[in-house]
Motif scaffolding. Sequence first.
Motif, PDB file in Angstrom:
ATOM      1  N   MET A  99      49.799 -22.212  18.334  1.00  0.00           N
ATOM      2  CA  MET A  99      48.713 -23.015  17.796  1.00  0.00           C
ATOM      3  C   MET A  99      47.377 -22.355  18.127  1.00  0.00           C
ATOM      4  O   MET A  99      47.168 -21.875  19.241  1.00  0.00           O
ATOM      5  CB  MET A  99      48.734 -24.423  18.373  1.00  0.00           C
ATOM      6  CG  MET A  99      47.653 -25.346  17.790  1.00  0.00           C
ATOM      7  SD  MET A  99      47.666 -26.984  18.529  1.00  0.00           S
ATOM      8  CE  MET A  99      46.989 -26.624  20.150  1.00  0.00           C
ATOM      9  N   VAL A 100      46.495 -22.325  17.132  1.00  0.00           N
ATOM     10  CA  VAL A 100      45.146 -21.784  17.315  1.00  0.00           C
ATOM     11  C   VAL A 100      44.149 -22.852  16.876  1.00  0.00           C
ATOM     12  O   VAL A 100      44.292 -23.445  15.804  1.00  0.00           O
ATOM     13  CB  VAL A 100      44.938 -20.496  16.496  1.00  0.00           C
ATOM     14  CG1 VAL A 100      43.537 -19.938  16.716  1.00  0.00           C
ATOM     15  CG2 VAL A 100      45.994 -19.454  16.857  1.00  0.00           C
ATOM     16  N   THR A 101      43.145 -23.094  17.709  1.00  0.00           N
ATOM     17  CA  THR A 101      42.122 -24.098  17.422  1.00  0.00           C
ATOM     18  C   THR A 101      40.764 -23.421  17.295  1.00  0.00           C
ATOM     19  O   THR A 101      40.401 -22.576  18.132  1.00  0.00           O
ATOM     20  CB  THR A 101      42.062 -25.151  18.538  1.00  0.00           C
ATOM     21  OG1 THR A 101      43.317 -25.811  18.621  1.00  0.00           O
ATOM     22  CG2 THR A 101      40.993 -26.193  18.240  1.00  0.00           C
ATOM     23  N   PHE A 102      40.028 -23.795  16.244  1.00  0.00           N
ATOM     24  CA  PHE A 102      38.689 -23.243  16.009  1.00  0.00           C
ATOM     25  C   PHE A 102      37.655 -24.369  16.067  1.00  0.00           C
ATOM     26  O   PHE A 102      37.890 -25.469  15.566  1.00  0.00           O
ATOM     27  CB  PHE A 102      38.625 -22.549  14.649  1.00  0.00           C
ATOM     28  CG  PHE A 102      39.473 -21.301  14.563  1.00  0.00           C
ATOM     29  CD1 PHE A 102      38.958 -20.071  14.952  1.00  0.00           C
ATOM     30  CD2 PHE A 102      40.781 -21.370  14.103  1.00  0.00           C
ATOM     31  CE1 PHE A 102      39.732 -18.929  14.875  1.00  0.00           C
ATOM     32  CE2 PHE A 102      41.558 -20.230  14.026  1.00  0.00           C
ATOM     33  CZ  PHE A 102      41.038 -19.003  14.415  1.00  0.00           C
ATOM     34  N   LYS A 103      36.499 -24.031  16.622  1.00  0.00           N
ATOM     35  CA  LYS A 103      35.377 -24.961  16.745  1.00  0.00           C
ATOM     36  C   LYS A 103      34.223 -24.450  15.876  1.00  0.00           C
ATOM     37  O   LYS A 103      33.927 -23.247  15.855  1.00  0.00           O
ATOM     38  CB  LYS A 103      34.948 -25.067  18.199  1.00  0.00           C
ATOM     39  CG  LYS A 103      33.718 -25.910  18.467  1.00  0.00           C
ATOM     40  CD  LYS A 103      33.373 -25.865  19.950  1.00  0.00           C
ATOM     41  CE  LYS A 103      32.128 -26.701  20.244  1.00  0.00           C
ATOM     42  NZ  LYS A 103      30.911 -26.155  19.600  1.00  0.00           N
ATOM     43  N   ALA A 104      33.566 -25.359  15.151  1.00  0.00           N
ATOM     44  CA  ALA A 104      32.434 -24.971  14.306  1.00  0.00           C
ATOM     45  C   ALA A 104      31.210 -24.692  15.179  1.00  0.00           C
ATOM     46  O   ALA A 104      30.947 -25.402  16.155  1.00  0.00           O
ATOM     47  CB  ALA A 104      32.128 -26.076  13.308  1.00  0.00           C
ATOM     48  N   TRP A 113      33.175 -20.242  12.472  1.00  0.00           N
ATOM     49  CA  TRP A 113      34.075 -20.764  13.496  1.00  0.00           C
ATOM     50  C   TRP A 113      34.138 -19.827  14.702  1.00  0.00           C
ATOM     51  O   TRP A 113      33.906 -18.628  14.592  1.00  0.00           O
ATOM     52  CB  TRP A 113      35.491 -20.940  12.944  1.00  0.00           C
ATOM     53  CG  TRP A 113      35.575 -21.818  11.733  1.00  0.00           C
ATOM     54  CD1 TRP A 113      35.547 -21.425  10.435  1.00  0.00           C
ATOM     55  CD2 TRP A 113      35.684 -23.240  11.718  1.00  0.00           C
ATOM     56  NE1 TRP A 113      35.636 -22.501   9.596  1.00  0.00           N
ATOM     57  CE2 TRP A 113      35.725 -23.640  10.358  1.00  0.00           C
ATOM     58  CE3 TRP A 113      35.757 -24.228  12.700  1.00  0.00           C
ATOM     59  CZ2 TRP A 113      35.835 -24.959   9.963  1.00  0.00           C
ATOM     60  CZ3 TRP A 113      35.869 -25.548  12.314  1.00  0.00           C
ATOM     61  CH2 TRP A 113      35.901 -25.904  10.968  1.00  0.00           C
ATOM     62  N   VAL A 114      34.534 -20.404  15.837  1.00  0.00           N
ATOM     63  CA  VAL A 114      34.832 -19.634  17.040  1.00  0.00           C
ATOM     64  C   VAL A 114      36.167 -20.148  17.589  1.00  0.00           C
ATOM     65  O   VAL A 114      36.427 -21.365  17.605  1.00  0.00           O
ATOM     66  CB  VAL A 114      33.716 -19.768  18.101  1.00  0.00           C
ATOM     67  CG1 VAL A 114      33.540 -21.211  18.536  1.00  0.00           C
ATOM     68  CG2 VAL A 114      34.010 -18.875  19.299  1.00  0.00           C
ATOM     69  N   ALA A 115      37.040 -19.209  17.984  1.00  0.00           N
ATOM     70  CA  ALA A 115      38.374 -19.580  18.471  1.00  0.00           C
ATOM     71  C   ALA A 115      38.288 -20.186  19.865  1.00  0.00           C
ATOM     72  O   ALA A 115      37.614 -19.656  20.748  1.00  0.00           O
ATOM     73  CB  ALA A 115      39.279 -18.363  18.485  1.00  0.00           C
ATOM     74  N   MET A 116      38.948 -21.308  20.061  1.00  0.00           N
ATOM     75  CA  MET A 116      39.022 -21.970  21.361  1.00  0.00           C
ATOM     76  C   MET A 116      40.336 -21.664  22.071  1.00  0.00           C
ATOM     77  O   MET A 116      40.537 -22.074  23.216  1.00  0.00           O
ATOM     78  CB  MET A 116      38.876 -23.490  21.190  1.00  0.00           C
ATOM     79  CG  MET A 116      37.593 -23.909  20.484  1.00  0.00           C
ATOM     80  SD  MET A 116      36.113 -23.355  21.369  1.00  0.00           S
ATOM     81  CE  MET A 116      36.233 -24.371  22.846  1.00  0.00           C
ATOM     82  N   THR A 117      41.236 -20.957  21.392  1.00  0.00           N
ATOM     83  CA  THR A 117      42.548 -20.617  21.953  1.00  0.00           C
ATOM     84  C   THR A 117      42.552 -19.145  22.343  1.00  0.00           C
ATOM     85  O   THR A 117      42.216 -18.287  21.519  1.00  0.00           O
ATOM     86  CB  THR A 117      43.667 -20.874  20.931  1.00  0.00           C
ATOM     87  OG1 THR A 117      43.542 -22.207  20.440  1.00  0.00           O
ATOM     88  CG2 THR A 117      45.034 -20.685  21.560  1.00  0.00           C
ATOM     89  N   PRO A 118      42.914 -18.811  23.587  1.00  0.00           N
ATOM     90  CA  PRO A 118      42.939 -17.405  23.994  1.00  0.00           C
ATOM     91  C   PRO A 118      44.063 -16.647  23.285  1.00  0.00           C
ATOM     92  O   PRO A 118      45.065 -17.219  22.845  1.00  0.00           O
ATOM     93  CB  PRO A 118      43.194 -17.476  25.506  1.00  0.00           C
ATOM     94  CG  PRO A 118      43.855 -18.801  25.719  1.00  0.00           C
ATOM     95  CD  PRO A 118      43.276 -19.723  24.695  1.00  0.00           C
TER      96      PRO A 118
END
Length: 221
Positions: A99-104, A113-118
């Motif tokens: 799972m990959v999560t992105f934050k606006a 977007w910027v990725a919140m998942t390493p």
Amino acid sequence: MLVLTYVHPNDTLTEAQAALSSAIGLTMPQPTQHFLIHVLLLWTTILSIFQVVVIILFFTDGHHGLSQNSSAVAPERTMQFHTPSSSSEHELLLGKGKMVTFKAIEATSKIKWVAMTPNSEGLISKEGESLTIKKDGYYFLNLQVTLKSQESDDQSVSLMWNKKVLLQGWINTKTRSTGLLGKVEVLPAGGTLEVIMQPPTNYINDTESLTHLDIIYMHKP
């Protein structure tokens, strides 16, 4: 004329002994009977030896056959294994997914977007306002966009895949949010994802719980 014959007692005893010896001789085994008994014993011995040999050969051949079958099957099973190049790829091949999560972080006509998942670069790379898919597979896409203030009653949000609409929703005038938009797609490597706002706005609410793009990847066999 009457003739009297005298029989000696010893003669009578001799005749009786002879008759007894003759009777005993009839009951005793003859040479032919002895021969048949020996033949019967020999045949029984041969049959017993043959049965023992058959039993030994049966178990020996059965064990050897099982060993050959096991050795014939083992290479086929070995060829089905695949050694992944990394622990991350190993988890994907096992069906665990990722799972990959992105934050606006900002928006005008497109959301950046910027990725919140390493360690997400091996699956999805970020290039400006676009997200590039790097692996073929099944993708569950989950999008929510919320504004700080609404400039238009017809504010739309679209998730595009190579200029094709995958998800689309409208900002609710009361909540100023699209709510959750979700869909499962089969995506090949090399394509790009973009979130487009119509009309463009810079009043995006960048709180992660209110505006986010979540992607779950599963390996496609």
